[in-house]
Motif scaffolding. Structure first.
Motif, PDB file in Angstrom:
ATOM      1  N   GLN A 110      -2.464   7.082  10.673  1.00 43.33           N
ATOM      2  CA  GLN A 110      -1.766   7.415   8.759  1.00 43.33           C
ATOM      3  C   GLN A 110      -2.188   8.669   9.018  1.00 43.33           C
ATOM      4  OE1 GLN A 110      -2.212   5.718   5.814  1.00 43.33           O
ATOM      5  NE2 GLN A 110      -2.031   7.649   5.095  1.00 43.33           N
ATOM      6  N   THR A 127       4.875  -5.084   7.691  1.00 41.53           N
ATOM      7  CA  THR A 127       4.194  -4.110   7.720  1.00 41.53           C
ATOM      8  C   THR A 127       4.295  -3.789   9.325  1.00 41.53           C
ATOM      9  OG1 THR A 127       1.673  -5.548   6.610  1.00 41.53           O
ATOM     10  CG2 THR A 127       1.183  -4.431   8.266  1.00 41.53           C
ATOM     11  N   ARG A 157      -0.478  -0.774   7.652  1.00 45.17           N
ATOM     12  CA  ARG A 157      -0.233  -1.281   6.047  1.00 45.17           C
ATOM     13  C   ARG A 157       0.939  -1.138   4.901  1.00 45.17           C
ATOM     14  NH1 ARG A 157      -1.450   4.292   3.216  1.00 45.17           N
ATOM     15  NH2 ARG A 157      -2.492   3.168   1.729  1.00 45.17           N
ATOM     16  N   THR A 158       0.977  -1.995   4.838  1.00 45.79           N
ATOM     17  CA  THR A 158       1.790  -2.612   3.875  1.00 45.79           C
ATOM     18  C   THR A 158       2.788  -1.735   3.246  1.00 45.79           C
ATOM     19  OG1 THR A 158       0.517  -4.881   3.297  1.00 45.79           O
ATOM     20  CG2 THR A 158       2.970  -5.271   2.657  1.00 45.79           C
ATOM     21  N   GLU A 166       0.874  -1.743  -0.442  1.00 49.30           N
ATOM     22  CA  GLU A 166      -0.150  -0.068   0.512  1.00 49.30           C
ATOM     23  C   GLU A 166       1.179   1.659   0.117  1.00 49.30           C
ATOM     24  OE1 GLU A 166      -3.730  -0.433   3.077  1.00 49.30           O
ATOM     25  OE2 GLU A 166      -2.014  -2.540   3.831  1.00 49.30           O
TER      26      GLU A 166
END
Length: 301
Positions: free
Chosen positions: A264, A233, A196-197, A137
C-alpha cells in the motif's frame, strides 16, 4: 458357434489397462510443480490472486477426469481388439445386430453425470469470479485503444497514459521490468495494492479488445459502448505481464502493459508521482488513438 476369447488374453488385456491407469496416477503424483498446475502460470511461493487457486483446480481437475476417461476408453478398445479379433480358422461373420439394454443405459447416464459435474464445478468457479460478494476497495478504469491502454485510478483522481510497443519481438532483456518475461519498460504499468479488492471498469474507444493478465488466469473483453466489470484481489507482490487477447488490428501484438502488485505504501507513492507529473483527472472515451492528453485540463471529461 462363435469364437471365444481365451482367458489368458483377457487377463493380459486387463493387466495392461490396470498398468496404464497406475502409470498415469504415478506420473500425476510425481509430476513437477509446473505439471501439477496443468502448465498454467504460477509461483511456488503463493497464489497470485484470490481466484487463481480455484481456476487452477478446475483446469487440472478437468484434465485429470479426461485422462481417466481416456485411459479407460483406450483400455477397453485394446481389450476388444485383442479379445474379439478374428481367429485364423474362423471365417464366419460376427453377429451384426446385438444390444444390451443395461449397458446402453449406463453409456447414456454416466456421460450425462460427467457433463453435469463439470458444468457444476465450472459454474461455481465462474460465478465466484463474475459475481463477487466482496466490496471493492480500489476502483480502476481500464480503457482499451488501438493499440495500448489507459488506466484511470478513479479513487485517486490520476491516470496513466500508454503507447504501444512498435517491436514486441525485439524487446531485449535490458528492457524487461524486474526481469519478468513479457514486460517492457516502454509500455504502461498498472499498479495494484496487494491484499485489497480491486474492481476494473473496462471500456474501449474503438474496437473490441481483451484485458488479460496471464498470471491472473482470467481475461475480460473491453467492448465499445458497453462497460464490463471484473473484481480480483491480488495476493502476491510481484511484476507481471499483460496484453490484449483479442485480435484488434495491425499492431495488436504491441498492445502490451505491465502490472506491479505492490504494498500500500508503494502504491500511494506512485499515485503521488502521477500527481507530481500533472497526470490528474480522467482519460475519457472521446480521445482517439492518435491523440493523447496534452495537459490535465484536456484529460478531464
Amino acid at each position: 458357434m462363435h469364437s471365444k476369447p481365451s482367458t489368458r488374453t483377457r487377463r493380459a488385456a486387463l493387466r495392461a489397462s490396470a498398468l496404464a491407469v497406475a502409470v498415469a496416477g504415478l506420473a500425476t503424483g510425481c509430476a513437477s510443480e509446473t505439471v501439477q498446475r496443468g502448465y498454467l502460470p504460477g509461483y511456488e511461493d503463493g497464489e497470485v490472486t484470490n481466484q487463481t487457486a480455484d481456476i487452477t483446480q478446475l483446469w487440472v481437475g478437468s484434465w485429470a477426469a479426461a485422462l481417466v476417461v481416456g485411459v479407460i476408453t483406450w483400455g477397453l478398445m485394446l481389450w476388444c481388439i485383442a479379445a474379439y479379433r478374428k481367429r485364423r480358422d474362423d471365417h464366419r461373420l460376427p453377429v451384426q445386430t446385438r444390444y444390451h439394454m443395461p449397458l446402453e443405459i449406463m453409456y447414456t447416464v454416466v456421460p450425462t453425470l460427467m457433463v453435469l459435474a463439470l458444468f457444476w464445478h465450472t459454474d461455481r468457479v465462474m460465478t465466484t469470479i463474475t459475481e463477487p460478494e466482496a466490496e471493492p476497495e480500489v476502483h480502476i478504469g481500464v480503457v482499451g485503444k488501438q493499440w495500448s491502454w489507459d488506466f484511470n485510478y478513479l479513487d485517486e483522481g490520476v491516470y496513466e497514459y500508454g503507447e504501444h510497443e512498435p517491436d514486441p519481438g525485439g524487446v531485449t532483456e535490458d528492457k524487461l521490468v524486474d526481469g519478468e518475461p513479457g514486460t517492457d519498460v516502454d509500455v504502461p504499468t498498472l499498479y495494484l495494492p496487494v491484499g485489497r479488492t480491486v474492481e476494473f471498469q473496462l471500456d474501449s474507444r474503438d474496437v473490441i479488445h481483451s484485458f488479460w493478465i496471464p498470471a491472473f488466469l482470467y481475461k475480460e473483453d473491453t467492448i465499445p459502448h458497453h462497460t464490463n466489470y471484473y473484481q480480483v484481489t491480488p495476493t502476491r507482490e510481484g511484476t507481471y505481464a499483460g496484453k490484449c487477447a483479442e485480435l484488434c488490428g495491425e499492431f495488436h501484438s504491441g498492445m502490451l502493459f505491465n502490472v506491479k502488485v505492490v504494498s500500500q505504501e508503494e502504491f500511494d507513492a506512485h499515485m503521488d508521482e502521477l500527481r507530481a507529473a500533472g497526470q490528474e483527472g480522467e482519460l475519457g472515451l472521446d480521445l482517439v488513438r492518435e491523440q493523447g492528453p496534452v495537459n490535465a485540463e484536456e484529460a478531464e471529461h
